[in-house]
Design a protein around this motif. Structure first.
Motif, PDB file in Angstrom:
ATOM      1  N   GLY A 604       0.778  -1.235   0.000  1.00 48.15           N
ATOM      2  CA  GLY A 604       0.000   0.000   0.000  1.00 48.15           C
ATOM      3  C   GLY A 604       0.802   1.274   0.000  1.00 48.15           C
ATOM      4  O   GLY A 604       0.222   2.358   0.134  1.00 48.15           O
ATOM      5  N   ARG A 605       2.115   1.202  -0.184  1.00 51.95           N
ATOM      6  CA  ARG A 605       2.919   2.427  -0.267  1.00 51.95           C
ATOM      7  C   ARG A 605       2.917   2.920  -1.717  1.00 51.95           C
ATOM      8  O   ARG A 605       3.946   2.976  -2.386  1.00 51.95           O
ATOM      9  N   TRP A 606       1.778   3.285  -2.202  1.00 55.51           N
ATOM     10  CA  TRP A 606       1.637   3.541  -3.633  1.00 55.51           C
ATOM     11  C   TRP A 606       2.276   4.853  -4.061  1.00 55.51           C
ATOM     12  O   TRP A 606       2.779   4.958  -5.176  1.00 55.51           O
ATOM     13  N   ASP A 607       2.235   5.856  -3.211  1.00 56.67           N
ATOM     14  CA  ASP A 607       2.907   7.112  -3.572  1.00 56.67           C
ATOM     15  C   ASP A 607       4.403   6.877  -3.779  1.00 56.67           C
ATOM     16  O   ASP A 607       4.999   7.345  -4.750  1.00 56.67           O
ATOM     17  N   GLU A 608       4.998   6.148  -2.855  1.00 53.48           N
ATOM     18  CA  GLU A 608       6.432   5.872  -2.972  1.00 53.48           C
ATOM     19  C   GLU A 608       6.725   5.040  -4.210  1.00 53.48           C
ATOM     20  O   GLU A 608       7.717   5.285  -4.911  1.00 53.48           O
ATOM     21  N   ALA A 609       5.862   4.071  -4.508  1.00 55.88           N
ATOM     22  CA  ALA A 609       6.076   3.222  -5.687  1.00 55.88           C
ATOM     23  C   ALA A 609       6.119   4.056  -6.961  1.00 55.88           C
ATOM     24  O   ALA A 609       6.983   3.847  -7.826  1.00 55.88           O
ATOM     25  N   GLU A 610       5.209   5.009  -7.081  1.00 53.90           N
ATOM     26  CA  GLU A 610       5.186   5.834  -8.291  1.00 53.90           C
ATOM     27  C   GLU A 610       6.433   6.709  -8.394  1.00 53.90           C
ATOM     28  O   GLU A 610       7.013   6.871  -9.470  1.00 53.90           O
ATOM     29  N   ILE A 611       6.856   7.265  -7.264  1.00 54.57           N
ATOM     30  CA  ILE A 611       8.048   8.125  -7.261  1.00 54.57           C
ATOM     31  C   ILE A 611       9.296   7.314  -7.636  1.00 54.57           C
ATOM     32  O   ILE A 611      10.114   7.737  -8.463  1.00 54.57           O
TER      33      ILE A 611
END
Length: 913
Positions: A604-611
């Motif tokens: 669920g760390r989706w913001d970090e994944a995109e960055i």
């Protein structure tokens, strides 16, 4: 402090810089032409820093030690030897080994960088520290990486860095984000003042002629009068016809020529030794002959630091230019003999003393390359192997070393240089080891270009199967080739390609190496062979904390992917990423970014994944590794699908497919169906979701050598159930149970029990899923746990078990909101309403806020900081700030203080189901 004419503005800037260092840390890079006064300004900076009570550490790059790892860092930190011993053991040992103060296994570059930074910060607690580096253009690569690492982390600490380099030179320091200043020439008035102070006897015409010739260069104004004017202070007629640089070099050539031979040889030794440490030089020879050079002001010895410094680098150039071949050779041999505990520097000095083939020296260089590559400095390893090839006594050894250099270069992304080396290697007869390295390099170059995977696989497999290597598993070339064959077989994705790999594995004696053994079972076909390898994977994971070979760290991560153990690798993956950001091997950095992105998606760390995926795409482009770009398109596609950006998800998936199919990368083409299935499910198009999920693996069949099939199992079963394909759904659940999928990991246990609850629809399956969802081990898999709760709750609602339904839906709602999974969140809210759930008004979003915005607004109103909210919702603090920036105007408030009242006002509105 020596008087500096015309440098009032520069001295004022130095004063402000030192104040900035004292209060918050600061960095300056000083550039300028030779002789323009950079070193004089550095000396003034040192004097002012000393007067201010700062601790000054000085070093200078050496043109003749640019290939020796950490040679400059050794100079810089040598005065802190006692302080190094007081560092924590891991940091102390890293610096001790890297700087050549003691034996031990080669530490990782990131550990060395952190140790150097910790040392400087520790010393700075007593007094501000200033690092002063001259001749930055000649600093060796690992020292430049460490220097850049420190320079980017001085803000907030009383640490300063000031470094000088010649204009137009590159060097290895990454200068991005560092403040640069250029030292210009003196004004004509300032030049006249300097000339009058140093050469007052000049006639007015001679003074004007020299001012014209020097063009504001202080070194020229000081040195040229003695050689271009006569005893009466008049200029010679031809003084303006020779370029300034040649004039200056001629001046120093003449002064060096006047020295006694013993003094000149001593200065040659100091030039090649590089550190200037008087104690080291005294260990090599007597320093009695240094006096004439000191009296001629060509060198000076600092009694405090016990360092010998040349007045100007042109003096060193003159000394080398005037020496004979035998003199240079003798000095290099003397230095090598004095460095028995420093194999890398010793090897380079031996190679400099060797003109023709010498297998012993070549072997020393090859061994030095082994040490260097463990530190992640691929370019230095390539340089050592190329030089070893030049000194090789046989054609086979030359070709083998060139081929290994080509492989290291290709693996690191240096495609053009690697291609040239490979061509050179093939022009000579290759022995079995050389053939393997050459084939390995060729395969990597092929897939990084426009070549197809099938050809690369056939080339490398042929070299492995036909090679005369005795199938010894401890042969480094064979082990490297087998690891590359794993990746090529995965890319090709067929049983035929994997059969070639397994045949080769079976022939290894006495058996494969530990990581290769585990990877061969967890990576190709985890459904059938992964669970049996779990104990060995656990053993590998337990070694990560002490593992110094960063290639092993990377490969252990790869072996962990399909057994869902990437969480155990996170700390070490970040280590590789940070090392890559600071100049380390990009291939390792990209592998670590792959592993972090995958784990971020699952947890669920989706913001970090995109960055991180966007960062990785840039690294792929800049490092010459475009082949890996598809992987990060996939990472972005699954997040886009999860957040309801359907068009983006399909566009990225199509981009992967269009790239993969012509190149035979079936593994990537299969993976592209995952974001498509997820995006279709997010849109409620379960017919399309089913078609894309079954394109990966047919219902009831767990396709061999398609590991991504484990990632679409729930998608396949759920979409089959929702489209009335009950038999297909049940067949797939039965196949999963028969294969004991749940034994692979807690995540696969969760998915198995989620699937069983959907297809079996009985009390036993429901109870099993309830127990699994309550297990803390299931909480980590946030997205899949929430999806399973939602699907399970829909069944419970139809059975009118409203209390249990609401409990699952409320937990799913929180998780989906935290990830920004809007389609799933909207479906969850609809289900809640269908149960007759009436939220308190504060739980109901105002019309203008999304569910995620409401969640953030409520947490902010409760007094949590952005960082605390970010940690709770698995977001970055910057994302939380951006959301609040949009929330304030929607609620009609201008600060956090107004949030509580704005949300409380919603309680006056009637709730709606």
């Amino acid at each position: 402090m020596e008087q500096l004419f015309g440098r009032e503005a520069e001295l004022a800037r130095i004063g402000r810089f030192l104040q900035s260092v004292r209060h918050s840390g600061d960095v300056r890079l000083v550039c300028g032409d030779p002789g323009i006064g950079k070193s004089a300004l550095l000396a003034a900076t040192v004097d002012l820093a000393d007067d201010a009570g700062m601790r000054v550490l000085r070093a200078s790059g050496s043109e003749f030690e640019a290939d020796v790892s950490y040679s400059l860092l050794n100079q810089l930190l040598l005065p802190l030897h006692a302080d190094i011993q007081r560092l924590p053991p891991a940091l102390r040992d890293a610096l001790t080994v890297a700087l050549g103060f003691g034996p031990g296994a080669t530490p990782a570059a990131l550990m060395i960088c952190n140790a150097a930074l910790s040392l400087v910060n520790t010393v700075a607690k007593k007094a501000p520290v200033l690092l002063v580096i001259d001749d930055l253009q000649w600093v060796d690569r690992p020292s430049a990486v460490a220097l850049g690492f420190i320079a980017r982390r001085v803000p907030g600490s009383p640490v300063g860095v000031v470094a000088a380099s010649r204009t137009g030179t590159e060097g290895f320091l990454d200068r991005r984000g560092l403040t640069e200043v250029t030292v210009g020439p003196l004004t004509r008035d300032a030049g006249a003042q300097l000339l009058q102070a140093r050469s007052p006897h000049l006639t007015p015409p001679a003074r004007q002629r020299l001012l014209d010739l020097a063009q504001g260069n202080p070194l020229a104004l000081v040195e040229l009068p003695a050689t271009l004017t006569d005893s009466d202070g008049r200029c010679s007629e031809q003084s303006g016809l020779v370029p300034l640089s040649e004039h200056l070099q001629a001046v120093f050539d003449a002064r060096v020529a006047d020295l006694p031979e013993a003094t000149r040889l001593l200065l040659l030794l100091a030039t090649f030794e590089g550190s200037g440490d008087v104690r080291v030089l005294r260990g090599m020879t007597s320093l009695d002959d240094l006096a004439p050079a000191e009296r001629a002001q060509l060198v000076r010895v600092d009694d405090t630091t016990r360092r010998l410094a040349f007045r100007h680098p042109l003096i060193q150039s003159a000394i080398v230019a005037m020496s004979t071949h035998e003199e240079r050779r003798g000095v290099h041999l003397a230095i090598a003999a004095a460095l028995p505990a420093d194999p890398e520097r010793r090897a380079w000095h031996l190679s400099a003393a060797t003109a023709g083939p010498d297998e012993a020296v070549a072997a020393h260089l090859e061994e030095a390359a082994r040490h260097v590559i463990q530190r992640g400095d691929a370019l230095a390893a390539v340089a050592a192997l190329v030089r070893a090839a030049e000194l090789s006594a046989s054609a086979e050894d030359r070709a083998r070393r060139l081929a290994e250099a080509a492989y290291i270069g290709a693996e690191a992304g240096g495609t053009s240089d690697a291609s040239t080396l490979l061509t050179d290697a093939r022009l000579t007869r290759l022995d079995p080891t050389g053939s393997l390295h050459a084939a390995n390099a060729a395969a990597l170059l092929m897939i990084n270009g426009d070549g197809d995977v099938h050809t690369a696989h056939r080339l490398l497999a042929g070299a492995i199967e036909m090679g005369d290597h005795g199938w010894r598993a401890d042969d480094p070339a064979l082990d490297e080739a087998m690891h590359t064959l794993v990746l090529l077989s995965w890319y090709a994705g067929t049983s035929e390609h994997w059969a070639v790999f397994h045949r080769a594995m079976a022939r290894l004696t006495p058996g494969p190496t530990d990581i290769l053994s585990v990877m061969s079972r967890t990576f190709p076909d985890p459904v059938r062979t992964g669970a049996a390898a779990l104990p060995e994977l656990e053993a590998l994971l337990s070694t990560l904390a002490d593992e110094e070979d960063l290639t092993r760290v990377m490969r252990i991560g790869t072996a962990s992917v399909y057994l869902d153990r990437l969480g155990d690798n996170r700390e070490y993956s970040w280590r590789l990423v940070r090392q890559g950001r600071d100049g380390g091997a990009p291939r390792r950095q990209l592998s670590a970014l792959m592993h972090l992105c995958l784990d971020d998606y699952l947890t669920g760390r989706w913001d970090e994944a995109e960055i991180l995926a966007q960062e990785a795409q840039k690294v792929c482009t800049s490092s010459g590794l475009p082949f890996l770009t598809w992987y990060f398109l996939y990472n972005q596609a699954i997040i886009a699908a999860g957040r309801g950006r359907t068009e983006e998800a399909f566009r990225l998936a199509d981009e992967i497919t269009h790239w993969a199919l012509p190149r035979g990368v079936a593994g990537a083409a299969a993976i592209a169906h995952h974001p498509r299935a997820l995006a279709a499910a997010a849109d409620g198009d379960f017919e399309s979701a089913y078609l894309h999920a079954t394109a990966v693996s047919r219902p009831g069949v767990l396709a061999p050598y398609v590991p991504i099939s484990t990632w679409v199992m729930f998608d396949l079963v759920e979409s089959a159930v929702r489209t009335g394909r009950t038999a297909e759904a049940r067949a797939h659940a039965d196949a999963m149970r028969a294969a004991r999928i749940a034994a692979l990991s807690p995540r696969m246990t969760l998915i198995q029990h989620g699937v069983d609850a959907l297809v079996l629809d009985n009390d036993e399956a429901d109870a099993q899923l309830e127990r699994t969802l309550q297990d803390p081990a299931s909480e980590r898999w946030l997205f899949e746990a929430c999806r399973i709760r939602l699907a399970f709750a829909e069944r419970l609602r139809r059975r009118k078990e409203f209390s249990a339904t609401r409990a699952h839906l409320l937990l799913a709602r929180t998780g989906f909101a935290a990830m920004g999974a809007e389609p799933w969140l909207a479906r969850t809210i609809v289900e809640l309403r269908a149960t007759g759930y009436r939220p308190v008004i504060a739980d109901q979003p105002p019309a203008a806020l999304t569910a995620q915005e409401l969640e953030i607004a409520q947490l902010a109103a409760s007094g949590l900081s952005n960082k605390q909210i970010a940690e709770r919702l698995y977001l970055s603090h910057r994302t939380v700030g951006a959301h609040l920036y949009r929330i304030f105007p929607k609620l009609g408030v201008s600060s956090r203080a107004g949030l509580r009242d704005a949300l409380s006002a919603q309680k006056t509105r009637p709730g709606k189901p």
